[in-house]
Structures are given as C-alpha cells and as structure tokens.
Write an enzyme that holds these catalytic residues in place. Structure first.
Site, short mmCIF file in Angstrom:
data_model
loop_
_atom_site.label_atom_id
_atom_site.label_comp_id
_atom_site.label_asym_id
_atom_site.label_seq_id
_atom_site.Cartn_x
_atom_site.Cartn_y
_atom_site.Cartn_z
N LYS A 126 19.75 -19.54 62.78
CA LYS A 126 18.78 -18.45 62.91
C LYS A 126 17.95 -18.64 64.18
O LYS A 126 17.71 -17.70 64.94
CB LYS A 126 17.88 -18.38 61.67
CG LYS A 126 18.61 -17.76 60.48
CD LYS A 126 17.90 -17.94 59.15
CE LYS A 126 18.80 -17.43 58.03
NZ LYS A 126 18.34 -17.74 56.69
N GLN A 179 13.49 -20.37 53.78
CA GLN A 179 14.90 -20.61 53.46
C GLN A 179 15.06 -21.00 51.99
O GLN A 179 14.39 -21.90 51.51
CB GLN A 179 15.45 -21.71 54.38
CG GLN A 179 16.93 -21.97 54.25
CD GLN A 179 17.79 -20.79 54.72
OE1 GLN A 179 17.49 -20.14 55.72
NE2 GLN A 179 18.84 -20.49 53.97
N ASP A 235 13.00 -10.78 55.14
CA ASP A 235 14.13 -10.91 54.21
C ASP A 235 14.13 -9.77 53.20
O ASP A 235 15.09 -9.58 52.46
CB ASP A 235 13.99 -12.24 53.43
CG ASP A 235 15.02 -13.26 53.86
OD1 ASP A 235 16.04 -12.85 54.46
OD2 ASP A 235 14.82 -14.46 53.58
#
Ligand code: NAP
Length: 285
Positions: A52, A96, A119
């Site tokens: 990422k 994460q 997200d």
C-alpha cells in the site's frame, strides 16, 4: 473461449488517472495523504501494508505507516487514531485487519472519522452505501465494478449472483450490483443448492475463499465470472475460487487469479484517498 479480464492492465490505467489527479491537486498546494496502522507482526499483513505504501508513492500520495507492537492496548490504538483524525495532511486512515484478539475491531473502525475512512468500513459509510449515497466505496467490490465497467459489461437487468456474504466483500458487492439495477441473489454457507443459483447467473462473483469451489457445471453459458477468492493450492500456488479449466470454456469473460481482482483492491484504496483529499479540501480538480 472466454475473454480474460486483465486486472493488472485495468489497474495500471486507473493508477495513471489517479496520478494525473494527484498532480493537479499538488498544483493547488494539496498533497493527498494516507496513514496505515498495523498492529503486530503478521507476515501477510506486513506485505499488504508495504504494498500500500509503495502504491501511494507511485501515484504521488503521501503515506505514513504506523507499526505498533502486538501488545498495544485498544486504548492506545484509539489514541493513535484520534491523533490521525486531527491531522489535516492525513486524508485517509486505514487499520490493517485482522487485529490481535484483545482489540475490538468494530470499536476501532468506528473511531476513524467517516470522512477519513477510506476502507468504507465505518457504520456511516456502510449506511450511505445501502442508501445509494456513498462517500467511498469498499475497495474490493469497487474494484470488481471497475472491472465490469471497463470491460463493457452491462449490469442493469442481469441476473447477478454473489457467493459469499462477508461485510468486506459479499454484502457490499451485492449492494453495488443492486445499485446498478442488477437482479441480485446472495448465496452463503447455508444456501441449500448454490449451483441452482449460479447456473442462472449472467454475472457471477465468487468470494468464498475455497479453491475450486465454482466448477463448470455451475455456470450458465456466456456468463461473466469474477473470482475474488485468494487461496493456495496444496503445492503453495495462488489460486481463486473458480476452477478455471472447467469454467473458462463456458464463460464469455473471466478474471484470472492472480492478475484479476487482486490488483484492483489497492488501486481503489488510492482512489478513495484521492476522493477524501478532494472532499476535505472542497475541491473537485
Ligand atoms: P469470509 O469472511 O470468510 O466469507 C466467506 C463467505 O463465503 C461467507 O459468507 C460464507 O458463508 C461463504 N461460504 C463459505 N462456504 C460456503 C459454501 N460452501 N457455499 C456457499 N458459501 C460459502 O471471506 P471474505 O473476507 O469475504 O473473502 C473471501 C475470499 O476473497 C477469500 O479468499 C479472501 O482471501 C478473498 N479476498 C480477496 C480480496 C482481493 O483483493 N482480491 C479482498 C478480500 C478478500 P457464511 O456467511 O454463511 O459463513
């Protein structure tokens, strides 16, 4: 023979578009910024987080990786999120997953400001998607939609079957297909006869997480088959949910694994970060 939907190629096209937009933003003095928090030392998560960070660099997005030890308490993690919420140069925040067991994932997701929740896991963003007023789209299903759009697949009026109902993939996938007027069926582990549904589907999205789950006898001739699964064969090779050898001859289009949906997920995270930067700076460049 099915046309292969090339996720690597489509992803590269979208990243080039994102790069152009981040440069246009920079010309206005705005650099889009993403913070990624990782707790613990899960090797797969470490790879995802590194990827990422690298992807951000390639399209001109500033990124910060915050690596916290496994024994970080929930309160300490929430404090970190509060600090990132308050920083103007950080437009997107991602934690994460999975988190260590002593940390409540829902509490953590809910602490990220909805405007920075790239997200799209926050209750508010999930609600917005359900209401058809999304701020950000969840990355993997959004990546699937881009693959369909850019491959010229019509969704309106089509029988769409999504196998899997997780909050990350299956449910939002179904919402997005419904939002574009597909007729959507969701199958899950309690569905009595999954094949009776998949055999009717013009667009089939599999997100089960089992190698070889979708076989040729479950496919309608000419179907578009999207394989979200990421699994390993017994000899360690990466594979999807779809038995490519038996499905590909029947499908009109199919995504490979690797090189299909996989590359799109990070690309959509970059897109959401760019969207966040624009929204927070009231600009549409
Ligand atoms: P998950 O949370 O484990 O969900 C799996 C879903 O499959 C569940 O809804 C489950 O039903 C359903 N299922 C399990 N066995 C089934 C069966 N026999 N028949 C019908 N449905 C069945 O997994 P996930 O997070 O959604 O991920 C799914 C797959 O996509 C995994 O391989 C994951 O690695 C991959 N993935 C890929 C990306 C990408 O970027 N390409 C991103 C995210 C995930 P129940 O709800 O009834 O248990």
């Amino acid at each position: 023979m099915a046309a292969i939907i090339d996720g690597k190629k489509i992803s590269a096209e979208i990243r080039a578009e994102i790069k152009e937009e981040t440069e246009a933003l920079k010309a206005q003095g705005i650099t889009a910024g993403l913070a990624v928090i990782i707790v613990g030392n899960d090797p797969a998560s470490e790879v995802y987080v590194r990827n990422k960070g690298r992807a951000c660099g390639e399209v001109g997005i500033y990124s910060e990786i915050i690596a916290l030890p496994e024994n970080t308490s929930e309160a300490e993690l929430l404090e970190k999120i509060d600090a990132l919420n308050a920083r103007r140069e950080i437009n997107g925040i991602l934690v994460q997953l999975p988190l260590p067991k002593h940390i409540n994932e829902k509490a953590v997701t809910a602490r990220i400001l909805p405007e920075k929740d790239v997200d799209a896991f926050h209750y508010e963003n999930v609600g917005r998607i359900t209401l058809g007023k999304p701020r950000f789209l969840p990355c993997t299903p959004a990546g699937v939609m881009e693959l369909l759009h850019r491959s010229g697949v019509e969704i309106a009026g089509k029988e769409c079957v999504v196998v899997g109902r997780s909050n990350i993939v299956g449910k939002p996938m179904a919402q997005l297909l419904l939002g574009e007027n597909g007729t959507v069926t969701i199958c899950h582990s309690k569905t009595a006869d999954v094949a009776s549904h998949t055999r009717r589907s013009d667009i089939l999205v599999s997100s089960v997480g089992k190698a070889g789950f979708i076989t040729g006898d479950m496919i309608k001739k000419g179907a578009v088959v999207i394989d979200v699964g990421i699994n390993r064969t017994p000899d360690g090779k990466l594979c999807g949910d779809v038995d490519f050898a038996s499905v590909e001859p029947l499908a009109s289009m199919i995504t490979p694994v690797p090189g299909g949906v996989g590359p799109m997920t990070i690309t959509m995270l970059l897109k959401n970060t760019l969207t966040a930067a624009k929204l927070q700076n009231n600009t549409n460049v």
